[in-house]
Structures are given as structure tokens and as C-alpha cells.
Scaffold this motif. Structure first.
Motif, PDB file in Angstrom:
ATOM      1  N   GLY A  88       0.839  -1.185   0.000  1.00  0.00           N
ATOM      2  CA  GLY A  88       0.000   0.000   0.000  1.00  0.00           C
ATOM      3  C   GLY A  88       0.876   1.236   0.000  1.00  0.00           C
ATOM      4  N   VAL A  89       0.219   2.393  -0.070  1.00  0.00           N
ATOM      5  CA  VAL A  89       0.937   3.665  -0.120  1.00  0.00           C
ATOM      6  C   VAL A  89       0.206   4.675   0.748  1.00  0.00           C
ATOM      7  CG1 VAL A  89       1.563   5.588  -1.624  1.00  0.00           C
ATOM      8  CG2 VAL A  89       1.854   3.261  -2.420  1.00  0.00           C
ATOM      9  N   ASN A  90       0.944   5.411   1.551  1.00  0.00           N
ATOM     10  CA  ASN A  90       0.386   6.535   2.283  1.00  0.00           C
ATOM     11  C   ASN A  90       0.755   7.803   1.529  1.00  0.00           C
ATOM     12  OD1 ASN A  90      -0.545   4.854   4.287  1.00  0.00           O
ATOM     13  ND2 ASN A  90       1.195   5.202   5.635  1.00  0.00           N
ATOM     14  N   LEU A  91      -0.265   8.556   1.139  1.00  0.00           N
ATOM     15  CA  LEU A  91      -0.087   9.838   0.464  1.00  0.00           C
ATOM     16  C   LEU A  91      -0.529  10.886   1.471  1.00  0.00           C
ATOM     17  CD1 LEU A  91       0.332  11.209  -2.412  1.00  0.00           C
ATOM     18  CD2 LEU A  91      -2.135  11.052  -2.630  1.00  0.00           C
ATOM     19  N   TYR A  92       0.344  11.835   1.810  1.00  0.00           N
ATOM     20  CA  TYR A  92      -0.034  12.824   2.821  1.00  0.00           C
ATOM     21  C   TYR A  92       0.563  14.184   2.533  1.00  0.00           C
ATOM     22  CZ  TYR A  92       4.534  11.637   4.819  1.00  0.00           C
ATOM     23  OH  TYR A  92       5.875  11.409   4.999  1.00  0.00           O
ATOM     24  N   GLU A  93      -0.098  15.194   3.053  1.00  0.00           N
ATOM     25  CA  GLU A  93       0.355  16.570   2.901  1.00  0.00           C
ATOM     26  C   GLU A  93       1.227  16.885   4.106  1.00  0.00           C
ATOM     27  OE1 GLU A  93      -2.711  19.598   2.964  1.00  0.00           O
ATOM     28  OE2 GLU A  93      -1.768  20.537   1.234  1.00  0.00           O
ATOM     29  N   ALA A  94       2.532  16.965   3.879  1.00  0.00           N
ATOM     30  CA  ALA A  94       3.480  17.136   4.971  1.00  0.00           C
ATOM     31  C   ALA A  94       3.555  18.575   5.463  1.00  0.00           C
ATOM     32  CB  ALA A  94       4.864  16.667   4.531  1.00  0.00           C
ATOM     33  N   GLY A  95       3.290  19.525   4.623  1.00  0.00           N
ATOM     34  CA  GLY A  95       3.360  20.940   4.981  1.00  0.00           C
ATOM     35  C   GLY A  95       2.611  21.731   3.936  1.00  0.00           C
ATOM     36  N   ARG A  96       2.725  23.021   3.993  1.00  0.00           N
ATOM     37  CA  ARG A  96       2.008  23.853   3.029  1.00  0.00           C
ATOM     38  C   ARG A  96       2.441  23.532   1.608  1.00  0.00           C
ATOM     39  NH1 ARG A  96       1.253  29.917   5.218  1.00  0.00           N
ATOM     40  NH2 ARG A  96      -0.577  29.827   3.902  1.00  0.00           N
ATOM     41  N   GLY A  97       1.553  22.882   0.858  1.00  0.00           N
ATOM     42  CA  GLY A  97       1.830  22.565  -0.530  1.00  0.00           C
ATOM     43  C   GLY A  97       2.816  21.442  -0.754  1.00  0.00           C
ATOM     44  N   GLU A  98       3.285  20.804   0.300  1.00  0.00           N
ATOM     45  CA  GLU A  98       4.248  19.701   0.135  1.00  0.00           C
ATOM     46  C   GLU A  98       3.534  18.373   0.335  1.00  0.00           C
ATOM     47  OE1 GLU A  98       8.470  17.995   1.859  1.00  0.00           O
ATOM     48  OE2 GLU A  98       7.595  19.770   2.765  1.00  0.00           O
ATOM     49  N   VAL A  99       3.540  17.559  -0.720  1.00  0.00           N
ATOM     50  CA  VAL A  99       2.890  16.255  -0.667  1.00  0.00           C
ATOM     51  C   VAL A  99       3.981  15.191  -0.652  1.00  0.00           C
ATOM     52  CG1 VAL A  99       1.287  14.689  -1.828  1.00  0.00           C
ATOM     53  CG2 VAL A  99       0.909  17.161  -1.926  1.00  0.00           C
ATOM     54  N   ARG A 100       3.815  14.213   0.221  1.00  0.00           N
ATOM     55  CA  ARG A 100       4.786  13.122   0.313  1.00  0.00           C
ATOM     56  C   ARG A 100       4.087  11.784   0.120  1.00  0.00           C
ATOM     57  NH1 ARG A 100       9.280  14.663   4.888  1.00  0.00           N
ATOM     58  NH2 ARG A 100       9.732  16.714   4.052  1.00  0.00           N
ATOM     59  N   VAL A 101       4.867  10.829  -0.338  1.00  0.00           N
ATOM     60  CA  VAL A 101       4.395   9.471  -0.569  1.00  0.00           C
ATOM     61  C   VAL A 101       5.284   8.535   0.224  1.00  0.00           C
ATOM     62  CG1 VAL A 101       4.304   7.648  -2.308  1.00  0.00           C
ATOM     63  CG2 VAL A 101       3.452   9.903  -2.869  1.00  0.00           C
ATOM     64  N   TYR A 102       4.658   7.610   0.960  1.00  0.00           N
ATOM     65  CA  TYR A 102       5.396   6.572   1.673  1.00  0.00           C
ATOM     66  C   TYR A 102       4.910   5.228   1.146  1.00  0.00           C
ATOM     67  CZ  TYR A 102       6.963   3.498   5.435  1.00  0.00           C
ATOM     68  OH  TYR A 102       7.534   2.475   6.145  1.00  0.00           O
ATOM     69  N   ILE A 103       5.800   4.492   0.491  1.00  0.00           N
ATOM     70  CA  ILE A 103       5.453   3.203  -0.108  1.00  0.00           C
ATOM     71  C   ILE A 103       5.687   2.098   0.917  1.00  0.00           C
ATOM     72  CG2 ILE A 103       5.970   1.595  -1.983  1.00  0.00           C
ATOM     73  CD1 ILE A 103       6.989   4.068  -3.551  1.00  0.00           C
ATOM     74  N   LEU A 104       4.629   1.354   1.227  1.00  0.00           N
ATOM     75  CA  LEU A 104       4.722   0.274   2.204  1.00  0.00           C
ATOM     76  C   LEU A 104       5.101  -1.013   1.492  1.00  0.00           C
ATOM     77  CD1 LEU A 104       1.493   1.625   3.483  1.00  0.00           C
ATOM     78  CD2 LEU A 104       3.250   1.131   5.151  1.00  0.00           C
TER      79      LEU A 104
END
Length: 120
Positions: A88-104
């Protein structure tokens, strides 16, 4: 040696120009920056990143859910029901306008106990 490096660089750019590149079987949009082994920072804001993943991984085939958090950060989990190279993948907004992806990575089966054989 320089020619080989130039060809490798050109091939990498061509793959990236095709709408994303793969990380352990998961597609990332162009311009994604690797943070560590399984984390990437995306160049798009949240809404555009979500649109990209709705097209790349349709909800009917890749179930998703909103991740609950104690903060106001937006986050989504995309499940790979095939459990191949990524679970699976966690897609999250880490800060203002910064999107991060964490691949499980896929869950690993527990090691099998040694087979009981006859003693000599």
C-alpha cells in the motif's frame, strides 16, 4: 564511458517523460524527489497529486481510505490488493503545498520453523 553515461541519462529522462517512473512497482509523477528508500516528495499540490493517483490507480481496483490523524494534515492510503511489490501507499500533505508518498513494502511471511527430521 561518457557515452554510456549519456545514454543512461537519456534513457532515464525518456522513462520519466512518459507520465511517471516506478518505485518498487508504484508509479510516481514526474518531478518526484526521493527522500529515502520508501519516501518521496511530490512537486504537485495535494489536489493535483490526488487527481494523478485517481487516474493511475482507480479506486475500484486499488481501494483507498482516508487516514485519520490528530492534526489537520490530509492523508490517504491506497491499497494494492494484489500485494505484489508493494502492499500500500500513504499519500499525505506534509506541509504547506508539500505532498509526500510513503510506499509500504509487502508484508513478509513469518519464517518457517526448521523441519523435524530423523536424527542419525
Amino acid at each position: 564511458m561518457r557515452v554510456l553515461f549519456a545514454l543512461l541519462l537519456a534513457a532515464t529522462a525518456a522513462v520519466a517523460a512518459e507520465g511517471g517512473f516506478k518505485a518498487r512497482g508504484f508509479i510516481l509523477p514526474d518531478g518526484a524527489v526521493k527522500i529515502d528508500d520508501d519516501r518521496y516528495r511530490l512537486p504537485q499540490p495535494w489536489d493535483e497529486a490526488v487527481k494523478f493517483y485517481r487516474r493511475a490507480y482507480p479506486p475500484g481496483k486499488y481501494p483507498r481510505r482516508t487516514l485519520h490523524s490528530q492534526t489537520a494534515v490530509r492523508a490517504m492510503y491506497i491499497e494494492n490488493s494484489e500485494k505484489g511489490e508493494w502492499e500500500g501507499v500513504n499519500l499525505y500533505e506534509a506541509g504547506r503545498g508539500e505532498v509526500r508518498v510513503y510506499i509500504l513494502p509487502p508484508a513478509q511471511a513469518p519464517p518457517q520453523p526448521p523441519a523435524k527430521g530423523k536424527s542419525p
